[in-house]
Design an enzyme around this catalytic site. Structure first.
Site, mmCIF file in Angstrom:
data_model
loop_
_atom_site.group_PDB
_atom_site.id
_atom_site.type_symbol
_atom_site.label_atom_id
_atom_site.label_comp_id
_atom_site.label_asym_id
_atom_site.label_seq_id
_atom_site.Cartn_x
_atom_site.Cartn_y
_atom_site.Cartn_z
ATOM 1 N N HIS A 1 0.862 -1.187 0.000
ATOM 2 C CA HIS A 1 0.000 0.000 0.000
ATOM 3 C C HIS A 1 0.901 1.241 0.000
ATOM 4 O O HIS A 1 2.013 1.201 0.519
ATOM 5 C CB HIS A 1 -0.830 -0.064 1.284
ATOM 6 C CG HIS A 1 -1.911 0.957 1.412
ATOM 7 N ND1 HIS A 1 -1.662 2.248 1.824
ATOM 8 C CD2 HIS A 1 -3.242 0.878 1.215
ATOM 9 C CE1 HIS A 1 -2.806 2.923 1.882
ATOM 10 N NE2 HIS A 1 -3.779 2.116 1.515
ATOM 11 N N ASP B 1 3.146 -4.324 8.157
ATOM 12 C CA ASP B 1 1.944 -3.506 8.019
ATOM 13 C C ASP B 1 0.751 -4.468 8.091
ATOM 14 O O ASP B 1 0.440 -5.167 7.127
ATOM 15 C CB ASP B 1 2.009 -2.772 6.672
ATOM 16 C CG ASP B 1 0.677 -2.170 6.263
ATOM 17 O OD1 ASP B 1 -0.309 -2.298 7.016
ATOM 18 O OD2 ASP B 1 0.625 -1.589 5.165
ATOM 19 N N GLN C 1 -4.460 -4.882 6.972
ATOM 20 C CA GLN C 1 -5.473 -5.783 6.406
ATOM 21 C C GLN C 1 -5.535 -7.117 7.135
ATOM 22 O O GLN C 1 -6.355 -7.965 6.791
ATOM 23 C CB GLN C 1 -5.182 -6.051 4.923
ATOM 24 C CG GLN C 1 -5.372 -4.850 4.035
ATOM 25 C CD GLN C 1 -6.814 -4.364 4.021
ATOM 26 O OE1 GLN C 1 -7.758 -5.130 4.217
ATOM 27 N NE2 GLN C 1 -6.991 -3.079 3.803
ATOM 28 N N LYS D 1 -10.332 -0.590 10.576
ATOM 29 C CA LYS D 1 -10.439 -1.733 9.659
ATOM 30 C C LYS D 1 -10.749 -3.019 10.421
ATOM 31 O O LYS D 1 -10.884 -4.077 9.822
ATOM 32 C CB LYS D 1 -9.137 -1.911 8.872
ATOM 33 C CG LYS D 1 -8.907 -0.813 7.822
ATOM 34 C CD LYS D 1 -7.625 -1.092 7.063
ATOM 35 C CE LYS D 1 -7.122 0.103 6.297
ATOM 36 N NZ LYS D 1 -7.876 0.373 5.077
ATOM 37 N N CYS E 1 -4.888 2.596 -3.566
ATOM 38 C CA CYS E 1 -3.641 3.111 -2.953
ATOM 39 C C CYS E 1 -2.511 2.106 -3.118
ATOM 40 O O CYS E 1 -1.692 1.926 -2.197
ATOM 41 C CB CYS E 1 -3.820 3.452 -1.481
ATOM 42 S SG CYS E 1 -4.955 4.804 -1.218
HETATM 43 C C1 LIG Z 1 -2.307 -2.645 3.603
HETATM 44 C C2 LIG Z 1 -2.621 -1.275 4.119
HETATM 45 N N1 LIG Z 1 -1.682 -0.563 4.743
HETATM 46 C C3 LIG Z 1 -1.924 0.654 5.241
HETATM 47 C C4 LIG Z 1 -3.152 1.242 5.122
HETATM 48 C C5 LIG Z 1 -3.386 2.597 5.695
HETATM 49 O O1 LIG Z 1 -4.280 2.543 6.749
HETATM 50 P P1 LIG Z 1 -4.868 3.878 7.408
HETATM 51 O O2 LIG Z 1 -5.434 4.680 6.258
HETATM 52 O O3 LIG Z 1 -5.900 3.406 8.351
HETATM 53 O O4 LIG Z 1 -3.721 4.576 8.055
HETATM 54 C C6 LIG Z 1 -4.175 0.556 4.465
HETATM 55 C C7 LIG Z 1 -5.508 1.188 4.261
HETATM 56 O O5 LIG Z 1 -6.191 0.885 3.307
HETATM 57 C C8 LIG Z 1 -3.910 -0.737 3.965
HETATM 58 O O6 LIG Z 1 -4.860 -1.443 3.342
#
Ligand SMILES: Cc1ncc(COP(=O)(O)O)c(C=O)c1O
Length: 398
Positions: free
Chosen positions: A114, A192, A195, A218, A356
């Site tokens: 992401h 990270d 998900q 999430k 993203c």
């Molecule tokens: C794999 C992954 N990493 C990071 C993020 C960023 O999360 P946040 O927008 O809650 O900071 C997302 C959000 O879609 C994501 O899917």
């Protein structure tokens, strides 16, 4: 299955919500906790000598303990509250990478990541003269483990930062293989887990990762609250990321000394209500149990994959052997946004776009996909409605 736990489905009985990878709906227990706090118990934390403030401080402490248990961290002060995964990664980039990595060292991500786990590293690498590279994926959307092994051996890797589960394709990455691979060359590892937290049991001690982060919104919790887990010794050695109130011990004209963990990384008044309401969200997941969540979501994934594969001109992007309940797809001659708009008219909420994750789209040489992602409240009937609506999209464009 569990729609009755989520008030939104009382207000929108016909809604089929399939944008869970973006954000999840909230169970009544989380909404009630927020309402109760604002209505009956609201006060700031730490500073108050009065009872309301002490009770709020206790609730924040309880939530940190619940989070510690949720990820199985060894120490409660290893849990830092942030605004979300994005802020957690920026914290590690600005504090750990900026001060502990040396010019000539490389930050390695993967082609699946992401933007939140890409851009912060790319920026800090530019600023500090560090290398920034990605491990490629294959055409099923799986990390190329041979390439990973080679890059980890040959590059001077200081940090491997990768997603546990891909938001764009649903691939569950083999982090239990990649973490030891990186640690064997002395690199640190950040996962990270944005998900993963709502689908997979997290055990940071078993994984032996250095950092793990996820977002409350999430995993059925509030927005504006996220978690950074970091190994205590590392966090202790890292400088603060933001400066101000609540993160200091002594302030004079000449110098400031900083608070201990975790306050050192929590400058300013935190999102108190959101921290407190993270606890019922995590308890909601644990109440169902990750085995049951997996069984339920896997059944939906199999049903949807089989039905969508049978639709002519539809191609699923991301066919990894290990997948969470996320299906990205494209349809010949139909833009993903048009798919999303037609499905919306049927009361089905999916996502269309690059999610993203533009490097993933670049790999498959497509601008965007339509994406259906499932959660605990989705049902087999939801999948039937999705499939019927996609059939309808096809006939409209034929
Ligand atoms: C794999 C992954 N990493 C990071 C993020 C960023 O999360 P946040 O927008 O809650 O900071 C997302 C959000 O879609 C994501 O899917």
């Amino acid at each position: 299955m569990r729609k009755y736990d989520f008030p939104i489905f009382e207000h929108h009985p016909d809604l089929i919500y399939l944008d869970n990878a973006a954000t999840t709906q909230k169970p009544k227990s989380v909404i009630d906790c927020l309402t109760q706090f604002y209505q009956n118990d609201y006060a700031t934390i730490h500073r108050g000598v009065y009872q309301l403030s002490q009770a709020a401080t206790q609730k924040v402490d309880d939530s940190r303990l619940a989070t510690q248990r949720f990820v199985n961290a060894q120490h409660v002060e290893e849990i830092i509250f942030t605004r979300g995964t994005t802020e957690a990664i920026n914290l590690v980039a600005r504090s750990f990478a900026a001060t502990q990595l040396k010019p000539g060292q490389t930050i390695l991500v993967t082609e699946l990541d992401h933007h939140a786990n890409w851009v912060p590293w790319q920026q800090i690498a530019k600023e500090k003269g560090l290398g920034f590279e990605f491990i490629p994926i294959n055409d099923r959307g799986e990390i190329d483990l041979e390439a990973a092994q080679k890059m980890i051996k040959e590059r001077n890797v200081g940090l491997l930062a990768l997603s546990h589960v891909s938001n764009a394709l649903g691939t569950i990455n083999p982090i239990e293989i990649l973490i030891p691979m990186a640690k064997a060359v002395g690199a640190k590892v950040l996962i990270d887990g944005a998900q993963a937290a709502s689908h997979v049991q997290i055990d940071v001690q078993a994984l032996d990762c250095d950092f793990y982060c996820f977002s409350g919104h999430k995993c059925y919790g509030p927005t504006g609250i996220g978690v950074l887990y970091g190994k205590k010794a590392l966090l202790k050695a890292m400088p603060p990321y933001q400066f101000g109130g609540d993160m200091v011990e002594t302030v004079t004209q000449g110098y400031t000394t900083f608070a201990q963990l975790p306050e050192k990384f929590e400058a300013g008044t935190p999102p108190i209500a959101e921290i407190i309401a993270l606890k019922p969200a995590l308890e909601y997941l644990q109440g169902i149990g990750f085995l049951e969540i997996h069984r339920h979501e896997e059944a939906l994934l199999i049903q949807a994959t089989q039905a969508l594969q049978a639709i002519p001109d539809l191609q699923i992007i991301g066919t990894a052997a290990q997948k969470a309940a996320v299906i990205s797809f494209i349809m010949e001659g139909i833009h993903p946004h048009d798919i999303g708009t037609i499905l919306d008219a049927e009361n089905i909420a999916i996502r269309a776009g690059h999610h993203c994750a533009q490097p993933v789209m670049q790999h498959f040489q497509i601008p965007a996909t339509a994406r259906a992602s499932f959660g605990v409240y989705n049902t087999s009937a939801d999948v039937d409605r999705l499939v019927a609506a996609i059939e309808k999209v096809r006939t409209i464009f034929k």
